[in-house]
Design an enzyme around this catalytic site. Structure first.
Site, short mmCIF file in Angstrom:
data_model
loop_
_atom_site.label_atom_id
_atom_site.label_comp_id
_atom_site.label_asym_id
_atom_site.label_seq_id
_atom_site.Cartn_x
_atom_site.Cartn_y
_atom_site.Cartn_z
N PRO A 89 -7.18 -1.31 -2.04
CA PRO A 89 -6.48 -0.81 -3.24
C PRO A 89 -6.75 0.68 -3.47
O PRO A 89 -5.99 1.35 -4.14
CB PRO A 89 -7.07 -1.64 -4.36
CG PRO A 89 -7.71 -2.81 -3.73
CD PRO A 89 -8.14 -2.36 -2.36
N GLU A 116 -15.91 -8.25 -2.33
CA GLU A 116 -15.80 -7.06 -3.20
C GLU A 116 -15.33 -5.85 -2.41
O GLU A 116 -14.99 -4.81 -2.96
CB GLU A 116 -17.14 -6.76 -3.87
CG GLU A 116 -17.64 -7.88 -4.77
CD GLU A 116 -16.50 -8.42 -5.66
OE1 GLU A 116 -16.19 -9.63 -5.56
OE2 GLU A 116 -15.89 -7.59 -6.39
N ARG A 154 9.67 -2.71 11.96
CA ARG A 154 11.12 -2.48 11.76
C ARG A 154 11.54 -1.08 12.21
O ARG A 154 12.71 -0.82 12.47
CB ARG A 154 11.49 -2.64 10.27
CG ARG A 154 11.34 -4.03 9.74
CD ARG A 154 11.70 -4.08 8.26
NE ARG A 154 13.15 -4.10 8.04
CZ ARG A 154 13.88 -3.06 7.67
NH1 ARG A 154 13.30 -1.90 7.43
NH2 ARG A 154 15.19 -3.17 7.48
N ASP A 169 18.66 1.17 5.38
CA ASP A 169 18.24 0.33 4.25
C ASP A 169 17.62 1.14 3.12
O ASP A 169 17.48 2.34 3.20
CB ASP A 169 17.32 -0.79 4.70
CG ASP A 169 16.11 -0.29 5.47
OD1 ASP A 169 15.51 0.66 5.04
OD2 ASP A 169 15.81 -0.78 6.49
C1 4FV Z 1 -5.40 -4.44 -0.99
C2 4FV Z 1 -4.30 -3.80 -1.60
C3 4FV Z 1 -6.36 -5.33 -1.66
C4 4FV Z 1 -9.50 -5.75 -2.37
C5 4FV Z 1 -10.76 -6.54 -2.32
C6 4FV Z 1 -9.35 -7.17 -0.49
C7 4FV Z 1 -8.51 -6.53 -1.55
C8 4FV Z 1 -10.67 -7.45 -1.15
N1 4FV Z 1 -5.41 -4.08 0.30
N2 4FV Z 1 -3.67 -3.07 -0.62
N3 4FV Z 1 -3.89 -3.87 -2.86
N4 4FV Z 1 -7.47 -5.65 -0.95
O1 4FV Z 1 -6.16 -5.71 -2.81
O2 4FV Z 1 -4.36 -3.25 0.50
O3 4FV Z 1 -11.70 -7.12 -0.27
#
Ligand code: 4FV
Length: 251
Positions: A89, A116, A154, A169
């Site tokens: 994230p 985590e 793609r 697209d």
């Molecule tokens: C995520 C996202 C995501 C976070 C903690 C995996 C998680 C756990 N990955 N984009 N949004 N990963 O939420 O790519 O380890």
């Protein structure tokens, strides 16, 4: 041809989703290759440890650096130029420009976090870039890796049926796509716009462009700021701004 090496604690998650339809054919035609590796195979000791409690306390577990780095180095050994991507994230938001850039690589190593997250020291020296598929938290990076594999594939030559599909697209020009219609011409009294049955390709092209602009103006005005708009586009937008709410969403 592009090769994806995926590092995950749940390799079987990749069995089915990537083995249907377009991606299945692309693998059969050797246009893409997907190789999944179990990080547990690089775990420590006879219990193949891959995670531990966080220094500084707090709930949950953190993925240990040794198994992850061993896995990355083992996968990169035959392919030193491979680009290592961590799905997280905290990564750069994945968008079409990003996807196109990733599709230029011949080899991507996708690291899927769990718990985590991963030990910070892995990010520093062993990961080339971090990518997020959206501002929400998943249970693991696996689904994000699948999204990335799907959308990057793609862009690969020949993966999509008709060659210029990817260039037509949504987001290809930074705009939302125009409405699509197919038979029947009349569905419960809902008719297909006449212009689409006119055979006048110039008219159809103009209608589709206008619909694409209108839908983007209504739903994603943020995209318009980056789009390359013609005088005709700007005139249409000015009219809609003028008309105000009346031309709101039937689009
Ligand atoms: C995520 C996202 C995501 C976070 C903690 C995996 C998680 C756990 N990955 N984009 N949004 N990963 O939420 O790519 O380890």
């Amino acid at each position: 041809m592009i090769r994806f090496d995926v590092l995950t604690l749940f390799p079987r998650m990749f069995d089915d989703p990537l083995n249907e339809s377009v991606l299945k054919r692309a693998q059969e035609q050797k246009r893409i290759e997907i190789v999944v590796h179990d990080i547990r195979d690089f775990g420590l000791g006879r219990h193949r440890i891959v995670d531990d409690t966080p220094f500084g306390g707090g709930g949950g577990m953190v993925m240990k650096p040794e198994p992850l780095v061993r896995a990355i180095e083992s996968v990169k050994k035959p392919y030193p130029s491979a680009r290592v991507v961590l799905l997280t994230p905290q990564g750069a938001p994945l968008d079409t420009d990003h996807v196109r850039r990733l599709a230029e690589y011949r080899h991507l190593v996708l690291v899927c976090g769990r718990y985590e997250g991963i030990d910070e020291r892995v990010r520093g020296g062993f990961v080339d870039e971090e990518i997020s598929i959206g501002d929400y938290v998943l249970t693991g990076g696996e689904l994000a890796a699948m999204v990335l594999i799907d959308t990057v594939s793609r862009q690969i030559h020949g993966v999509l049926g008709h060659e210029n599909a990817a260039h037509e697209d949504s987001f290809s020009e930074g705009l939302l796509e125009y409405p699509h219609y197919t038979k029947p011409r009349d569905f419960r009294g809902l008719r297909v716009p006449e212009v689409l049955m006119s055979g006048n390709h110039e008219e159809i092209k103009r209608w589709r462009r206008k619909e694409s602009i209108r839908r983007t103006w209504l739903r994603r005005p943020d995209l318009l700021r980056r789009a390359d708009l013609s005088r005709e586009d700007l005139t249409a937008i000015a009219e809609w701004e003028q008309e105000g709410a009346s031309c709101r969403e039937t689009a």
